[in-house]
Write a protein that holds these residues in place. Structure first.
Motif, PDB file in Angstrom:
ATOM      1  N   LEU A  28     -24.884   6.917  14.974  1.00  0.00           N
ATOM      2  CA  LEU A  28     -25.918   5.927  14.697  1.00  0.00           C
ATOM      3  C   LEU A  28     -27.004   5.990  15.766  1.00  0.00           C
ATOM      4  N   GLY A  29     -26.597   6.100  17.030  1.00  0.00           N
ATOM      5  CA  GLY A  29     -27.578   6.225  18.096  1.00  0.00           C
ATOM      6  C   GLY A  29     -28.473   7.437  17.911  1.00  0.00           C
ATOM      7  N   THR A  30     -27.882   8.540  17.508  1.00  0.00           N
ATOM      8  CA  THR A  30     -28.667   9.753  17.255  1.00  0.00           C
ATOM      9  C   THR A  30     -29.662   9.532  16.120  1.00  0.00           C
ATOM     10  N   SER A  31     -29.244   8.837  15.079  1.00  0.00           N
ATOM     11  CA  SER A  31     -30.150   8.541  13.963  1.00  0.00           C
ATOM     12  C   SER A  31     -31.328   7.689  14.412  1.00  0.00           C
ATOM     13  N   MET A 133     -29.620  -7.085   7.230  1.00  0.00           N
ATOM     14  CA  MET A 133     -28.459  -6.716   8.035  1.00  0.00           C
ATOM     15  C   MET A 133     -27.580  -5.753   7.254  1.00  0.00           C
ATOM     16  N   VAL A 134     -27.100  -4.730   7.951  1.00  0.00           N
ATOM     17  CA  VAL A 134     -26.173  -3.764   7.375  1.00  0.00           C
ATOM     18  C   VAL A 134     -24.871  -3.792   8.158  1.00  0.00           C
ATOM     19  N   LEU A 135     -23.749  -3.877   7.454  1.00  0.00           N
ATOM     20  CA  LEU A 135     -22.434  -3.708   8.065  1.00  0.00           C
ATOM     21  C   LEU A 135     -22.011  -2.261   7.905  1.00  0.00           C
ATOM     22  N   LEU A 136     -21.764  -1.605   9.021  1.00  0.00           N
ATOM     23  CA  LEU A 136     -21.280  -0.229   8.982  1.00  0.00           C
ATOM     24  C   LEU A 136     -19.753  -0.270   8.909  1.00  0.00           C
ATOM     25  N   ASN A 137     -19.235  -0.045   7.718  1.00  0.00           N
ATOM     26  CA  ASN A 137     -17.813  -0.229   7.430  1.00  0.00           C
ATOM     27  C   ASN A 137     -17.054   1.093   7.608  1.00  0.00           C
ATOM     28  N   ALA A 174     -26.220   6.413   6.669  1.00  0.00           N
ATOM     29  CA  ALA A 174     -26.701   5.579   5.570  1.00  0.00           C
ATOM     30  C   ALA A 174     -27.357   4.292   6.046  1.00  0.00           C
ATOM     31  N   VAL A 175     -27.244   3.979   7.334  1.00  0.00           N
ATOM     32  CA  VAL A 175     -27.749   2.699   7.848  1.00  0.00           C
ATOM     33  C   VAL A 175     -29.265   2.591   7.717  1.00  0.00           C
ATOM     34  N   LEU A 179     -31.625   0.063   5.307  1.00  0.00           N
ATOM     35  CA  LEU A 179     -32.554  -0.913   5.870  1.00  0.00           C
ATOM     36  C   LEU A 179     -33.980  -0.654   5.410  1.00  0.00           C
ATOM     37  N   ALA A 180     -34.362   0.615   5.336  1.00  0.00           N
ATOM     38  CA  ALA A 180     -35.717   0.958   4.883  1.00  0.00           C
ATOM     39  C   ALA A 180     -35.950   0.462   3.466  1.00  0.00           C
TER      40      ALA A 180
END
Length: 201
Positions: A28-31, A133-137, A174-175, A179-180
């Protein structure tokens, strides 16, 4: 995404027992970084928080941390951050993160992560903001939480539309697209006035 996103991520100050969760934080940080975005987070150098921040910076993203004075040692404030705010208390931390963010993501974490998540969801339910808000499941980590939300709705303590206060995705990649999509449908997200936000804290 048409412009870089300022994304607040709630996550654990511990790494947990599953390496896949650490890897998810790094991805996620890389994205965020490769997209030229800004990470807003709790300012710690340990656990998923630390992995997320270091990966974002390594990929070229900006990172903003907020950490309360009493957690500087426990969560090991990351002095390498380009922007670190040491604040007086937990509420100042949460309000600072809220004000700097256009959207939110929730990675695996503990009670503190749940506290942050539910406060932002409550503010959205009350109409104080409309930031997505997105939950990364990852590997079903949040399945029990999703079941609890369903239970709350089924028992009549919340309306069915509360399920739409957040989006659920399974992979870090997919986060940002999720959000976009929501931000495009809500181009003018509002910010809760300080007085109202503090009253709810």
């Amino acid at each position: 995404m048409t412009q870089a996103l300022s994304l607040c991520v709630f996550c654990g100050a511990r790494a947990g027992t599953r390496p896949t969760l650490v890897e998810a934080a790094r991805r996620l940080g890389t994205s965020i970084g490769t997209g030229g975005g800004t990470l807003v987070f709790g300012g710690g150098r340990v656990g998923l928080m630390g992995e997320l921040a270091q990966s974002t910076m390594a990929a070229g993203g900006h990172v903003v941390g907020f950490i309360p004075e009493h957690l500087e040692r426990i969560e090991v404030a990351d002095r390498s951050l380009p922007e670190l705010h040491v604040v007086s208390d937990m509420h100042s931390r949460k309000l600072g993160m809220f004000e700097r963010a256009q959207a939110f993501c929730v990675l695996p974490g503990g009670l503190g992560t749940l506290d942050e998540t539910f406060e932002i969801l409550t503010w959205r339910q009350l109409g104080l903001h409309d930031k997505p808000m997105v939950l990364l499941n990852v590997e079903g980590y949040w399945d029990p939480l999703l079941a609890l939300v369903d239970r709350i709705v089924e028992q009549g303590f919340a309306p069915p539309e509360n399920r739409r206060l957040f989006t659920v995705v399974d992979t870090p990649e997919a986060v940002l697209p999720a959000l976009a999509t929501e931000l495009a449908a809500r181009p003018s997200a509002s910010v809760a006035p300080d007085a109202e936000a503090r009253a709810l804290g």
